[in-house]
Design an enzyme around this catalytic site. Structure first.
Site, PDB file in Angstrom:
ATOM      1  N   HIS A   1       0.786  -0.838   0.242  1.00 36.92           N
ATOM      2  CA  HIS A   1       0.085   0.092   0.333  1.00 36.92           C
ATOM      3  C   HIS A   1       0.933   0.718  -0.180  1.00 36.92           C
ATOM      4  O   HIS A   1       1.502   1.390   0.950  1.00 36.92           O
ATOM      5  CB  HIS A   1      -0.737   0.365   1.402  1.00 36.92           C
ATOM      6  CG  HIS A   1      -1.616   1.784   1.495  1.00 36.92           C
ATOM      7  ND1 HIS A   1      -3.501   0.966   0.269  1.00 36.92           N
ATOM      8  CD2 HIS A   1      -2.165   2.202   1.450  1.00 36.92           C
ATOM      9  CE1 HIS A   1      -3.537   2.402   1.059  1.00 36.92           C
ATOM     10  NE2 HIS A   1      -2.327   3.712   1.366  1.00 36.92           N
ATOM     11  N   CYS A   2       0.928   2.307  -1.035  1.00 36.60           N
ATOM     12  CA  CYS A   2       2.002   3.323  -1.730  1.00 36.60           C
ATOM     13  C   CYS A   2       0.789   4.508  -0.740  1.00 36.60           C
ATOM     14  O   CYS A   2       0.130   4.656  -1.022  1.00 36.60           O
ATOM     15  CB  CYS A   2       2.178   3.349  -2.671  1.00 36.60           C
ATOM     16  SG  CYS A   2       3.024   4.757  -2.721  1.00 36.60           S
ATOM     17  N   VAL A   3       1.889   5.217   0.399  1.00 37.68           N
ATOM     18  CA  VAL A   3       0.966   6.059   0.729  1.00 37.68           C
ATOM     19  C   VAL A   3       0.607   7.272  -0.022  1.00 37.68           C
ATOM     20  O   VAL A   3      -0.344   8.463  -0.167  1.00 37.68           O
ATOM     21  CB  VAL A   3       2.039   6.601   2.256  1.00 37.68           C
ATOM     22  CG1 VAL A   3       1.708   7.712   2.676  1.00 37.68           C
ATOM     23  CG2 VAL A   3       1.906   5.467   3.666  1.00 37.68           C
TER      24      VAL A   3
END
Length: 335
Positions: free
Chosen positions: A182-184
């Protein structure tokens, strides 16, 4: 304040708190890129002079900036590949197939007359949806070894049967096919649906950052002055810039390695916590089909929107574990 809230209602990305935070992150990232470029062209007189002498240099640099930001927004807007969407697509396919099968039946004729079959539409929809769910469970369970329980591969949050390499993301609250991470900065997950675009974005971002970093290093070195503290400041800025570039290049190389071996970040970092990866020997890539075929399927083979890979059998793992020989090298076994 009321007028401000009313203005937010016209923009869904600002009215929703979750989307608002993602929107702010995107805005910050775009402003950082524009700030880096603005400082260079605002203070570096040598770069401005070079721009006048060679306009193509600036044009290529700005084109790379636009391409990097465009790929970033493409990754943000693309779906990572939700398991629920794949299950719904399969249910609709099975339902349409069953409808075509039923409507293709013609009334049977005989000497006594024709036979008319009446079908309740609500009952038909229930049967179709039920058969779709059964087909999905059967499809997923065929990817696991015989004897695997449905309970062990069912997501406790989404209450759906997960195919191999899928994982529930607690930030998105959805199960993702081939969940990588999950990429911020993206505000979403990187999965099967957008991993290819994410790699291309990394490629553009690495090239743009290297070009920009080189220009900054040349500018800092050429404008260092006599006082000792100026050398310390320049050295500190160069160290921070070099570390950022190093980690970006390392991230690009790491994801390139994952593509060549058909792996995902979640499997590499949490191998001992994944049930189907615990018995895989070290140095064996269970889903790899060779570097060339892995790259082709990752970049080009998009015949199916949702592509799910079954777990390898014991014979396939034994073949992957076999050491390389000279004949394997000549026959390009690794490719």
């Amino acid at each position: 304040m009321v007028a401000f809230c009313g203005a937010l209602s016209f923009f869904p990305c600002l009215s929703n708190p979750d989307r608002r935070s993602s929107f702010c992150l995107k805005l910050v990232l775009v402003m950082l890129h524009l700030t880096y470029v603005g400082i260079l062209f605002g203070f570096d007189k040598e770069l401005i002079q070079k721009t006048k002498q060679s306009p193509w240099y600036t044009a290529v640099y700005l084109l790379l900036l636009v391409a990097t930001l465009a790929k970033y927004f493409v990754v943000c807007s693309s779906s990572p590949g939700y398991v629920l969407d794949a299950m719904r697509a399969m249910n609709e396919t099975d339902a349409s197939h069953n409808r075509q099968t039923i409507t293709s039946i013609r009334p049977a004729s005989s000497k006594n007359g024709s036979v008319v079959i009446t079908i309740n539409r609500n009952q038909l929809e229930k049967n179709l949806l039920g058969s779709g769910t059964t087909s999905w469970e059967k499809l997923v369970m065929d990817m696991y070894p015989p004897g695997t329980s449905v309970r062990s591969v069912t997501c406790t949050y989404c209450n759906i049967v997960q195919p191999p390499r899928a994982k529930h993301c607690h930030d998105c609250d959805k199960c993702i096919l081939q969940f990588d991470h999950h990429c911020v900065w993206l505000g979403s997950c990187v999965g099967q649906g957008n991993h290819c675009w994410f790699w291309w974005y990394l490629c553009s971002e690495t090239a743009f950052s290297l070009w920009t970093g080189t220009l900054y290093i040349q500018y800092l070195i050429s404008h260092v002055s006599k006082p000792w503290w100026s050398y310390a400041i320049v050295f500190l800025l160069l160290a921070v810039l070099s570390i950022c570039l190093f980690f970006l290049i390392l991230l690009f190389i790491f994801h390139s390695y994952l593509i060549l071996t058909n792996q995902i970040t979640f499997e590499v970092l949490r191998k001992r916590r994944i049930p189907y990866m615990r018995n895989i020997p070290e140095g064996v890539f269970p889903f790899s089909k060779g570097a060339c075929r892995n790259s082709y399927e990752f970049c080009c083979a998009r015949s199916s929107k949702y592509r799910m890979e079954p777990l390898p059998t014991a014979l396939e793992l034994e073949e992957k574990l076999r050491p390389y020989t000279y004949s394997d090298v000549l026959s390009c076994r690794c490719c």
